[in-house]
Design a protein around this motif. Structure first.
Motif, short mmCIF file in Angstrom:
data_model
loop_
_atom_site.label_atom_id
_atom_site.label_comp_id
_atom_site.label_asym_id
_atom_site.label_seq_id
_atom_site.Cartn_x
_atom_site.Cartn_y
_atom_site.Cartn_z
N ARG A 1 18.10 -0.26 -10.36
CA ARG A 1 17.57 0.85 -9.56
C ARG A 1 16.07 1.06 -9.75
O ARG A 1 15.59 2.19 -9.80
N THR A 2 15.34 -0.04 -9.91
CA THR A 2 13.89 0.06 -9.99
C THR A 2 13.31 -0.82 -8.89
O THR A 2 13.71 -1.97 -8.75
N ASP A 3 12.41 -0.25 -8.11
CA ASP A 3 11.86 -0.95 -6.97
C ASP A 3 10.73 -1.87 -7.42
O ASP A 3 9.70 -1.38 -7.92
N PRO A 4 10.89 -3.18 -7.29
CA PRO A 4 9.81 -4.10 -7.71
C PRO A 4 8.49 -3.83 -6.99
O PRO A 4 7.43 -4.12 -7.54
N TRP A 5 8.55 -3.26 -5.80
CA TRP A 5 7.31 -2.92 -5.09
C TRP A 5 6.51 -1.89 -5.88
O TRP A 5 5.29 -1.99 -5.98
N VAL B 1 0.84 -1.21 0.00
CA VAL B 1 0.00 0.00 0.00
C VAL B 1 0.88 1.25 0.00
O VAL B 1 0.62 2.21 -0.73
N ARG B 2 1.95 1.19 0.79
CA ARG B 2 2.85 2.36 0.83
C ARG B 2 3.48 2.60 -0.54
O ARG B 2 3.58 3.74 -1.00
N ALA B 3 3.88 1.51 -1.21
CA ALA B 3 4.46 1.66 -2.55
C ALA B 3 3.44 2.24 -3.52
O ALA B 3 3.78 3.01 -4.42
N ALA B 4 2.15 1.88 -3.32
CA ALA B 4 1.11 2.38 -4.22
C ALA B 4 0.83 3.86 -3.98
O ALA B 4 0.45 4.58 -4.90
N LEU B 5 1.04 4.31 -2.73
CA LEU B 5 0.70 5.70 -2.40
C LEU B 5 1.86 6.67 -2.61
O LEU B 5 1.65 7.88 -2.64
N THR B 6 3.09 6.16 -2.72
CA THR B 6 4.24 7.05 -2.89
C THR B 6 4.86 6.85 -4.27
O THR B 6 4.83 5.75 -4.80
#
Lengths: 264, 256
Positions: free
Chosen positions: A141-145, A36-41
């Motif tokens: 440097r790409t966050d899978p989240w 959820v945090r990854a989706a909101l930021t």
């Protein structure tokens, strides 16, 4: 001493099982919050989101539509037969619409989409894990989240209400078709009764359920896929576990929401 | 002697009861090509993943140009990773994306902007690894193993990293293709002026790529020296490994 040991052993096993289950729930909850945090930021990936909305929403329409159509018709037939026992055949439209909108629409759509989507998500992410694509993504440097998990969670949460809306309409139509075609109901009267008994609360609760189920089924797929390991067998395990977890989560939250909304 | 680019001290990592890394000490100088050899399952990949911050070590220190990497999180970790490029063992190309999106992934970080410019850049980088422009529009699944390795190499070098890691770059390739990959690695490392760490158990590859060789055994750096000293190291472990003998101080029993 030996007797005490013998008596304790089942308790120890039970304790270990309970602790294991609690740890699993904790891991899933932490996973959900991170997602959820990854989706909101930021960063956000709108193209990935649209792609997932297509895969989860659009391509689930046929299976969801067919399920709703057949179930709606079968339900009308059952209510008719059951109602005959106490001369209540006329309740068919009212009971059908309430059963479909409150329960069967969201639950069946949720389960069907879980069977399609949770397994696909788990298999894809697990394969990416096994072939080191997830590690590679991190080194690039790409966050899978943000890139993989957030779009799936959001797409599924957004698409399920739409799918359930469609399922509700088709389910009621299935009941209508059978009642008018086979049971001799008057079409206009059937639809009028359906409208009279359908309340906006039913629709709202139906869509809330759908959104929750959508989140749960994507979460189960992401969780088991992302955390998998152990080669091809691990991919298979992740897929199975994802579907089973998605089913349990959907049925559990269905009960919780139903009791909360309609039991009060 | 100047500050080494990478300075690893006392690095430890255990998985359950298995102590994979048990106090690794290793320095890599600027512009040096180090090859790490060692048997299967001796923790060579784990070492690279610790440096990249994919696996969190239990103990020890990894310094990049004097900056501590162990314990970095979030933004700081992502920034540190900008110095690195890695070629994964199986290529690890994203099969959902065309080759050119794969090659430019570090530059776009998955975003879709700058399509034409990125495509042109991908074609340019692919040329460096000897691939034709048409390859850019294929899917990774349409490529042979050797081509996948080349594309993965192109992806690793596209952002111009200062330090390159190669995980078993020649595994699964025939000797001729393996030698081509070795030559490409050597050439690109020189062209970028990069520091390189390669892990392999292919001795031909090691001789081709290395300035210096280090051998991992029992979770530690057992031996290190210039590649020229590989054949007369005087160390029975290294001798056994270099000549691929079943008899010797290293037991061939495979751990479960």
């Amino acid at each position: 001493m030996a007797v005490a040991d013998f008596l304790l052993r089942p308790l120890i096993a039970l304790g270990a099982f309970a602790l294991g289950m609690l740890a699993g729930i904790g891991r899933l909850a932490i996973f959900a919050l991170t997602g959820v945090r990854a989706a909101l930021t930021p960063p956000w990936y709108p193209a990935r989101l649209l792609e997932q909305m297509g895969l989860i929403g659009w391509f689930s329409l046929p299976v969801v539509g067919l399920t709703a159509l057949f179930t709606g018709a079968a339900l009308a037939q059952q209510i008719y037969v059951g109602g005959q026992r106490f001369s209540a055949e006329s309740t068919v439209p009212a009971v059908t619409v309430i059963a479909i909108v409150r329960e069967l629409g969201p639950v069946l759509a949720g389960l069907m989409v879980a069977g399609r989507v949770s397994s696909a998500i788990a298999a894809e992410l697990a394969t990416m894990r096994v072939t080191e694509q997830l590690d590679a993504m991190v080194t690039l440097r790409t966050d899978p989240w943000s890139y993989l998990i957030a779009p799936r969670l959001v797409a599924s949460t957004l698409m399920l209400p739409i799918l359930v809306l469609v399922a509700n309409i088709i389910g009621v139509l299935g009941g209508y078709a059978l009642s008018v075609g086979r049971l001799g109901f008057n079409g206009a009267a059937y639809l009028a009764t359906t409208r009279r008994y359908l309340e906006s609360d039913d629709i709202v609760s139906s869509l809330v359920k759908a959104a929750v189920f959508g989140f749960c089924l994507a979460l189960a797929g992401c969780y088991h896929g992302f955390r998998s390991g152990g080669g091809a067998a691990g991919v298979g395990r992740a897929t199975t576990n994802a579907v089973v977890s998605a089913f349990i989560l959907i049925l559990l939250f269905n009960l919780a929401i139903t009791v909360l909304v309609f039991g009060a | 002697m100047s500050e080494p680019r990478l300075r690893i001290r006392g690095l430890k990592k255990a998985f359950g009861a298995k102590q994979v890394l048990d106090g690794i000490d290793l320095d890599v100088a600027v512009g040096e090509s180090l090859v790490v050899i060692g048997g299967s399952g001796t923790g060579k990949s784990v070492l690279l993943k610790c440096i990249l911050g994919i696996i969190r070590p239990d103990e020890g220190s990894i310094r990049l140009d004097g900056q501590e990497l162990v314990g970095l999180r979030g933004r700081a970790l992502a920034d540190a990773r900008a110095h690195f490029g890695m070629l994964f063992q199986g290529g690890a190309l994203f099969d959902s994306l065309p080759v050119w999106r794969n090659v430019t992934f570090a530059l776009t970080q998955g975003k879709l902007g700058g399509g034409q410019q990125m495509h042109a850049l991908a074609v340019e980088v692919l040329a460096k690894v000897g691939l034709e422009p048409r390859v850019a529009d294929l899917r990774p699944s349409e490529l042979s193993g050797g081509m996948q390795k080349r594309v993965a190499l192109a992806r690793a070098i596209a952002a111009g990293p200062e330090i390159l890691f190669f995980d078993e770059p020649t595994t699964g390739l025939d000797p001729i293709r393996a030698d081509t990959i070795n030559a490409l690695i050597r050439q690109q490392v020189t062209a970028l002026g990069a520091t390189a760490i390669t892990i392999t158990h292919d001795m031909a590859s090691a001789r081709h790529i290395a300035d210096r060789v280090a051998m991992i055994h029992a979770g530690r750096i057992h031996w290190e020296g210039p590649v020229s000293a590989l054949d007369d190291s005087g160390d029975p472990h290294v001798d056994q490994f270099v000549h691929g003998r079943a008899e010797g101080p290293i037991s061939a029993t495979v751990a479960p």
